[in-house]
Design an enzyme around this catalytic site. Sequence first.
Site, PDB file in Angstrom:
ATOM      1  N   ASP A  16       0.867  -1.190   0.000  1.00 47.91           N
ATOM      2  CA  ASP A  16       0.000   0.000   0.000  1.00 47.91           C
ATOM      3  C   ASP A  16       0.901   1.236   0.000  1.00 47.91           C
ATOM      4  OD1 ASP A  16      -2.456   1.485   0.138  1.00 47.91           O
ATOM      5  OD2 ASP A  16      -2.005   1.915   2.219  1.00 47.91           O
ATOM      6  N   SER A  17       0.310   2.371  -0.336  1.00 52.02           N
ATOM      7  CA  SER A  17       1.060   3.630  -0.282  1.00 52.02           C
ATOM      8  C   SER A  17       1.442   3.968   1.162  1.00 52.02           C
ATOM      9  CB  SER A  17       0.214   4.757  -0.862  1.00 52.02           C
ATOM     10  OG  SER A  17      -0.974   4.892  -0.113  1.00 52.02           O
ATOM     11  N   TYR A  48      -0.846   8.509  -2.619  1.00 59.37           N
ATOM     12  CA  TYR A  48      -0.794   8.292  -4.065  1.00 59.37           C
ATOM     13  C   TYR A  48      -2.028   8.890  -4.754  1.00 59.37           C
ATOM     14  CZ  TYR A  48       2.915   4.634  -4.091  1.00 59.37           C
ATOM     15  OH  TYR A  48       4.081   3.929  -4.011  1.00 59.37           O
ATOM     16  N   GLY A  49      -3.072   9.148  -3.953  1.00 58.49           N
ATOM     17  CA  GLY A  49      -4.412   9.402  -4.486  1.00 58.49           C
ATOM     18  C   GLY A  49      -4.543  10.473  -5.541  1.00 58.49           C
ATOM     19  N   CYS A  79      -4.190  -1.575  -2.273  1.00 59.21           N
ATOM     20  CA  CYS A  79      -4.345  -0.137  -2.493  1.00 59.21           C
ATOM     21  C   CYS A  79      -5.198   0.016  -3.744  1.00 59.21           C
ATOM     22  CB  CYS A  79      -2.964   0.486  -2.701  1.00 59.21           C
ATOM     23  SG  CYS A  79      -3.005   2.225  -3.137  1.00 59.21           S
ATOM     24  N   ASN A  80      -6.326   0.688  -3.610  1.00 58.63           N
ATOM     25  CA  ASN A  80      -7.215   0.851  -4.763  1.00 58.63           C
ATOM     26  C   ASN A  80      -6.583   1.722  -5.833  1.00 58.63           C
ATOM     27  OD1 ASN A  80     -10.155  -0.219  -3.947  1.00 58.63           O
ATOM     28  ND2 ASN A  80      -9.072   0.523  -2.151  1.00 58.63           N
ATOM     29  N   THR A  81      -5.855   2.750  -5.392  1.00 56.64           N
ATOM     30  CA  THR A  81      -5.260   3.675  -6.354  1.00 56.64           C
ATOM     31  C   THR A  81      -4.242   2.929  -7.222  1.00 56.64           C
ATOM     32  OG1 THR A  81      -5.521   5.340  -4.643  1.00 56.64           O
ATOM     33  CG2 THR A  81      -4.209   5.959  -6.544  1.00 56.64           C
ATOM     34  N   GLU A 164      -3.258   9.181   7.612  1.00 51.46           N
ATOM     35  CA  GLU A 164      -1.793   9.088   7.663  1.00 51.46           C
ATOM     36  C   GLU A 164      -1.240   9.952   8.805  1.00 51.46           C
ATOM     37  OE1 GLU A 164       0.707   7.434   5.460  1.00 51.46           O
ATOM     38  OE2 GLU A 164      -1.049   6.184   5.141  1.00 51.46           O
ATOM     39  N   CYS A 198     -11.102   2.651  -0.748  1.00 50.22           N
ATOM     40  CA  CYS A 198      -9.739   3.028  -0.372  1.00 50.22           C
ATOM     41  C   CYS A 198      -9.456   2.268   0.914  1.00 50.22           C
ATOM     42  CB  CYS A 198      -9.632   4.532  -0.137  1.00 50.22           C
ATOM     43  SG  CYS A 198      -8.033   5.028   0.552  1.00 50.22           S
ATOM     44  N   THR A 199      -8.319   1.593   0.954  1.00 49.12           N
ATOM     45  CA  THR A 199      -8.047   0.712   2.097  1.00 49.12           C
ATOM     46  C   THR A 199      -7.778   1.485   3.388  1.00 49.12           C
ATOM     47  OG1 THR A 199      -5.754   0.547   1.350  1.00 49.12           O
ATOM     48  CG2 THR A 199      -7.268  -1.216   0.694  1.00 49.12           C
ATOM     49  N   HIS A 200      -7.586   2.791   3.279  1.00 51.73           N
ATOM     50  CA  HIS A 200      -7.446   3.597   4.497  1.00 51.73           C
ATOM     51  C   HIS A 200      -8.796   3.811   5.192  1.00 51.73           C
ATOM     52  CE1 HIS A 200      -3.525   4.694   2.836  1.00 51.73           C
ATOM     53  NE2 HIS A 200      -3.244   5.402   3.914  1.00 51.73           N
TER      54      HIS A 200
HETATM   55  N1  DGL Z   1      -4.930   2.959   0.503  1.00 50.42           N
HETATM   56  C1  DGL Z   1      -4.869   3.642  -0.772  1.00 50.42           C
HETATM   57  C2  DGL Z   1      -6.076   3.257  -1.607  1.00 50.42           C
HETATM   58  O1  DGL Z   1      -6.698   2.238  -1.320  1.00 50.42           O
HETATM   59  C3  DGL Z   1      -4.681   5.099  -0.479  1.00 50.42           C
HETATM   60  C4  DGL Z   1      -4.224   5.870  -1.594  1.00 50.42           C
HETATM   61  C5  DGL Z   1      -3.412   7.090  -1.296  1.00 50.42           C
HETATM   62  O2  DGL Z   1      -2.252   6.930  -0.950  1.00 50.42           O
HETATM   63  O3  DGL Z   1      -3.932   8.183  -1.509  1.00 50.42           O
HETATM   64  O4  DGL Z   1      -6.410   3.905  -2.575  1.00 50.42           O
END
Ligand code: DGL
Length: 280
Positions: A16-17, A48-49, A79-81, A164, A198-200
């Site tokens: 993940d990011s 990363y978004g 990470c979805n992104t 974060e 988004c996994t966050h």
């Molecule tokens: N956990 C990432 C996701 O699922 C977060 C992306 C990010 O870093 O903005 O998209």
Amino acid sequence: MKNDLNHQLGPIGIFDSGYGGLTVLSEIRALLPQYDYLYLGDNARAPYGNRSFEVVYQFTWQAVRWFFERGCQLVILACNTASAKALRSIQQINLPEAYPDRRVLGIIRPTAEIAAEMTKTGHLGVLGTEGTIQSESYDIELKKLHPQLIITGEACPMWVPLIENREYDKPGADYFVKQHIFNLLNKDPEIDTIILGCTHYPLLLDKIKQFLPKSAEIIAQGKYVAESLKNYLSRHPEIAMKCTLGGTVKYFTTESPEKFSQQASLFLQETVYAEKAIID
Ligand code: DGL
């Protein structure tokens, strides 16, 4: 050029990011505790978004190579992104060229499958980063399953920075959560199922629930990604047999290991000792 490390065995890589993928890792470990795992958070370059396609792809492929160099035969982009912007190129270009026996899986397809089953009105909402929403990856996957579904996206650019920076359970986060839930339901009041794309975002779940009707289904994807991985491994014994069985997990971050250990210990409610990763 074919890579000569293809015969190795290794842990399952989870990428993940930043911290968000920990919500997926904990569900995967609960369901598949027998495997070894390596977790990598690219915290130094998160979020990363709102980064471009090219940059997310470049960072993600660097991370995948980092896992491969450590023997991982299977990497999950938690990470979805990264799944939205890098998975297809990695699967269709990089792996066949350099690592034909390794696998990289994303998390959008398994989430779309469960969401399509859950909705009763056929109206779904997707909350995600700008990158995920702009990519329309959820729309594309959901419509492949059922073309008549109505999908509405809402980008929530402040949510990942709140998490974060460990602000997700503070009162100040309410404003940003309420704003995006309100926007989403305003765009389509018939939405009955909401994907946390988004996994966050599961870390904001308590706040998200406060602003949604009780009847709304909220999909936090970790559990479904874990079930889908279990299913994948049972259908692909040739990959499962290359994943080592020690029940261990090691954490790596591109930022400060001390900071990651402290934050991840809070998210996971267990003590985490992270190590520094240098990826390029
Ligand atoms: N956990 C990432 C996701 O699922 C977060 C992306 C990010 O870093 O903005 O998209």
